[in-house]
Design an enzyme around this catalytic site. Sequence first.
Site, PDB file in Angstrom:
ATOM      1  N   HIS A   1       3.684  -5.842  -4.422  1.00  0.00           N
ATOM      2  CA  HIS A   1       3.352  -5.305  -3.116  1.00  0.00           C
ATOM      3  C   HIS A   1       2.543  -4.042  -3.311  1.00  0.00           C
ATOM      4  O   HIS A   1       2.805  -3.282  -4.239  1.00  0.00           O
ATOM      5  CB  HIS A   1       4.628  -4.986  -2.311  1.00  0.00           C
TER       6      HIS A   1
ATOM      7  N   ASP B   1       8.133 -12.316   1.335  1.00  0.00           N
ATOM      8  CA  ASP B   1       7.831 -13.739   1.442  1.00  0.00           C
ATOM      9  C   ASP B   1       8.465 -14.589   0.363  1.00  0.00           C
ATOM     10  O   ASP B   1       8.334 -15.814   0.386  1.00  0.00           O
ATOM     11  CB  ASP B   1       6.310 -13.948   1.425  1.00  0.00           C
TER      12      ASP B   1
HETATM   13  N1  ACO Z   1       1.975 -12.032 -10.525  1.00  0.00           N
HETATM   14  C1  ACO Z   1       1.484 -11.578 -11.727  1.00  0.00           C
HETATM   15  N2  ACO Z   1       0.866 -10.398 -11.879  1.00  0.00           N
HETATM   16  C2  ACO Z   1       0.708  -9.618 -10.779  1.00  0.00           C
HETATM   17  C3  ACO Z   1       1.191 -10.004  -9.518  1.00  0.00           C
HETATM   18  C4  ACO Z   1       1.850 -11.254  -9.412  1.00  0.00           C
HETATM   19  N3  ACO Z   1       2.316 -11.685  -8.235  1.00  0.00           N
HETATM   20  N4  ACO Z   1       0.911  -9.047  -8.613  1.00  0.00           N
HETATM   21  C5  ACO Z   1       0.278  -8.081  -9.284  1.00  0.00           C
HETATM   22  N5  ACO Z   1       0.151  -8.423 -10.598  1.00  0.00           N
HETATM   23  C6  ACO Z   1      -0.427  -7.583 -11.671  1.00  0.00           C
HETATM   24  C7  ACO Z   1      -1.948  -7.555 -11.596  1.00  0.00           C
HETATM   25  O1  ACO Z   1      -2.531  -8.567 -12.382  1.00  0.00           O
HETATM   26  C8  ACO Z   1      -2.227  -6.172 -12.121  1.00  0.00           C
HETATM   27  O2  ACO Z   1      -2.068  -6.194 -13.529  1.00  0.00           O
HETATM   28  P1  ACO Z   1      -2.992  -5.238 -14.478  1.00  0.00           P
HETATM   29  O3  ACO Z   1      -2.628  -3.846 -14.085  1.00  0.00           O
HETATM   30  O4  ACO Z   1      -2.622  -5.614 -15.860  1.00  0.00           O
HETATM   31  O5  ACO Z   1      -4.420  -5.595 -14.130  1.00  0.00           O
HETATM   32  C9  ACO Z   1      -1.083  -5.321 -11.579  1.00  0.00           C
HETATM   33  O6  ACO Z   1       0.006  -6.252 -11.409  1.00  0.00           O
HETATM   34  C10 ACO Z   1      -1.389  -4.637 -10.243  1.00  0.00           C
HETATM   35  O7  ACO Z   1      -1.826  -5.645  -9.323  1.00  0.00           O
HETATM   36  P2  ACO Z   1      -2.873  -5.412  -8.152  1.00  0.00           P
HETATM   37  O8  ACO Z   1      -3.470  -6.737  -7.765  1.00  0.00           O
HETATM   38  O9  ACO Z   1      -3.824  -4.314  -8.533  1.00  0.00           O
HETATM   39  O10 ACO Z   1      -1.923  -4.871  -7.022  1.00  0.00           O
HETATM   40  P3  ACO Z   1      -2.290  -4.738  -5.483  1.00  0.00           P
HETATM   41  O11 ACO Z   1      -1.465  -3.641  -4.954  1.00  0.00           O
HETATM   42  O12 ACO Z   1      -3.771  -4.645  -5.298  1.00  0.00           O
HETATM   43  O13 ACO Z   1      -1.853  -6.161  -4.877  1.00  0.00           O
HETATM   44  C11 ACO Z   1      -0.518  -7.899  -4.025  1.00  0.00           C
HETATM   45  C12 ACO Z   1      -0.647  -6.384  -4.265  1.00  0.00           C
HETATM   46  C13 ACO Z   1      -1.807  -8.446  -3.352  1.00  0.00           C
HETATM   47  C14 ACO Z   1       0.632  -8.173  -3.078  1.00  0.00           C
HETATM   48  C15 ACO Z   1      -0.297  -8.598  -5.399  1.00  0.00           C
HETATM   49  O14 ACO Z   1       0.896  -8.123  -6.003  1.00  0.00           O
HETATM   50  C16 ACO Z   1      -0.244 -10.134  -5.281  1.00  0.00           C
HETATM   51  O15 ACO Z   1      -1.298 -10.779  -5.314  1.00  0.00           O
HETATM   52  N6  ACO Z   1       0.978 -10.723  -5.112  1.00  0.00           N
HETATM   53  C17 ACO Z   1       1.118 -12.138  -4.941  1.00  0.00           C
HETATM   54  C18 ACO Z   1       0.795 -12.521  -3.509  1.00  0.00           C
HETATM   55  C19 ACO Z   1       1.878 -12.066  -2.537  1.00  0.00           C
HETATM   56  O16 ACO Z   1       3.058 -12.298  -2.744  1.00  0.00           O
HETATM   57  N7  ACO Z   1       1.421 -11.475  -1.405  1.00  0.00           N
HETATM   58  C20 ACO Z   1       2.332 -11.055  -0.323  1.00  0.00           C
HETATM   59  C21 ACO Z   1       2.394  -9.568  -0.214  1.00  0.00           C
HETATM   60  S1  ACO Z   1       3.564  -9.094   1.006  1.00  0.00           S
HETATM   61  C22 ACO Z   1       2.814  -9.417   2.464  1.00  0.00           C
HETATM   62  O17 ACO Z   1       1.629  -9.287   2.655  1.00  0.00           O
HETATM   63  C23 ACO Z   1       3.621  -9.862   3.523  1.00  0.00           C
END
Ligand code: ACO
Length: 429
Positions: A307, A364
Site C-alpha cells: 500500500h 482487498d
Molecule cells: N508484490 C511484490 N512486490 C511488491 C508488491 C507486491 N504486491 N507491491 C510492491 N512491491 C515492491 C515493488 O516491486 C518495489 O520493490 P523495489 O523497491 O525493489 O523496486 C517496492 O515493493 C515498492 O513498491 P512500489 O510499487 O514503489 O509501491 P507503491 O507505493 O508505488 O505501490 C501498490 C503501492 C500499487 C499498492 C503496490 O504495492 C501494488 O501494486 N500492490 C498490488 C496491487 C494491490 O493490491 N493494490 C491495492 C492497493 S489498496 C487499494 O487501492 C484499495
Amino acid sequence: MSEFDKITLTAGDKSFALPVLHPTLGQSCVDIASLPKETGCFTFDPGFGATASTRSAITYIDGDQGVLLYRGYPIEQLAEKSSFLEVAYLLLNGELPGSADFAKFEHEVSHHTMMHESLKHFFRGFHHDAHPMAMLAASVASLSAFYHDDLNVDDPADRKMAAIRLIAKMPTIAAACYRYSIGWPMGFPRNNLEYVERFLHMMFEVPSEPLQMNPVAAKALDLLFILHADHEQNASTSTVRLVGSTGANPYASIAAGITALWGPAHGGANEAVLKQLQEIGSADNVASAVLRAKDKNDPFRLMGFGHRVYKNFDPRAKIIREMCHKVLAELGVNDPLLEVAMRLEEAALKDDYFVERKLYPNVDFYSGIIYKALGIPTEMFTVMFAIARTAGWIAHWIEQHETPGARIGRPRQLYTGHDVRDYVGIDQR
Ligand code: ACO
C-alpha cells in the site's frame, strides 16, 4: 507534526523562507506556492508521494501506526457499532446524525433509488459480457445527461441532492449491471428494506420467487461498505477532485473516479486477488508464487499486498481477515481459497523481501473471499467497492466546492522532449 514554522531554501546566494502548515494530526506540509516566483523552479514528485494536494477534514490515515479515522472516529469503532448509511451521513456532514436527522437521511436516500426508465435502454447497447465496471462508469456518467441543466454546483442544496441521488442510485445501477450480464430482468428497489438488504434483493431476487435473505450476508456486506467508504486522497478520490475542480457535473466527476478505481493497482485489486488465488490453486503452490513475486524479471506481484500509505498494516485488512473466518463459518462455506490466502499471507509476512519493503495484506486481500461467499461474482467485486466509495467521493467533491478560493487542478511537468526545431517538408525527411 513538524516543530518548524518555516523551512529555508537556498538558491545560489539567495535564501527563501517557505511557511510550514500544521495539521490537526499527522505530517506538516511546506507551502511551496511561492517557489516558482522566488526561484523559477517547480517541484518534482512523480506519483505525488510527498505532495498534499488539498486541505481536507474528512479522513485521516497514519500509515505507520495503521490508523484510519473517518471524521475523527476510528474505523474499528465504526465497523463494530455503525452502519454504512450512518457512515455515509458522517462523511458528508462531518458529524454523526441524531435519530431524527438519520431518519430524514434514510428517507431521502430510499426515495431516490430508482433509475430513470430511459437509462435502462443504455444497457441494451452493451454486449452481455461487458465488464460491469465499464457499464457502471458509463451509466453513472450518463446520469449527468439526466441531471445537468437544472443543477448548479455552486448551490449547496443542489450539491446535497446530487450526493443523495448518487448514494441512492449506485446500488440500483450496480445490480442492473449484474442482471444485464446474466440476462435477468432488472429489479426495482424496495424502499421498506435497509440500504444493503435492498441492494442484495436487487442483485439476487427473481420475479418467480421471494428471496430468503441471510442476515449474516447483509451484515457482512454492510461492514465491507463501511471499510471501503473513504480513504482520503487515493487515486480515484484525487481523480474526482481533479475533474470536480473544473466545475464539471458531479455525476461525470464520480464516473471518472469509477474508471480510476477500476485499475488493478487500486480497487481492481480485489478482483485480481481472487483470480490470483484461484491460479495459485493450492497451499502447495504458495512458495513458488512468493518466489515469482520477488523476481525482478517477472512482472508478477502478489495482488492484495502493499500500500502506498500503510507501511505497517492496513487496519481494514485486520478487520476483514477476522470477519472472513466468521462469515464463512456462519454461512457454512468451506472455501479452499481461504486456506491458500492464509498460507500466502503467512509465507509473505516472514519473507525478508516483503518485510524489508513493508508489504502487508491490504483491504482487498480478504474481501474477495467474502464477496465470493456472498454469491457475488468476481467481476462485480470492484463494483462493490465503487458503491461504498461513492460516499467518500461525493463527500470530497462537496468539501472541494465548499473550500473558498479553490482553483482548477493543474500539475506542472519536467519537460524532456525536443528543443525547438523547424518543420521539415515530407519530401525532405
Ligand atoms: N508484490 C511484490 N512486490 C511488491 C508488491 C507486491 N504486491 N507491491 C510492491 N512491491 C515492491 C515493488 O516491486 C518495489 O520493490 P523495489 O523497491 O525493489 O523496486 C517496492 O515493493 C515498492 O513498491 P512500489 O510499487 O514503489 O509501491 P507503491 O507505493 O508505488 O505501490 C501498490 C503501492 C500499487 C499498492 C503496490 O504495492 C501494488 O501494486 N500492490 C498490488 C496491487 C494491490 O493490491 N493494490 C491495492 C492497493 S489498496 C487499494 O487501492 C484499495
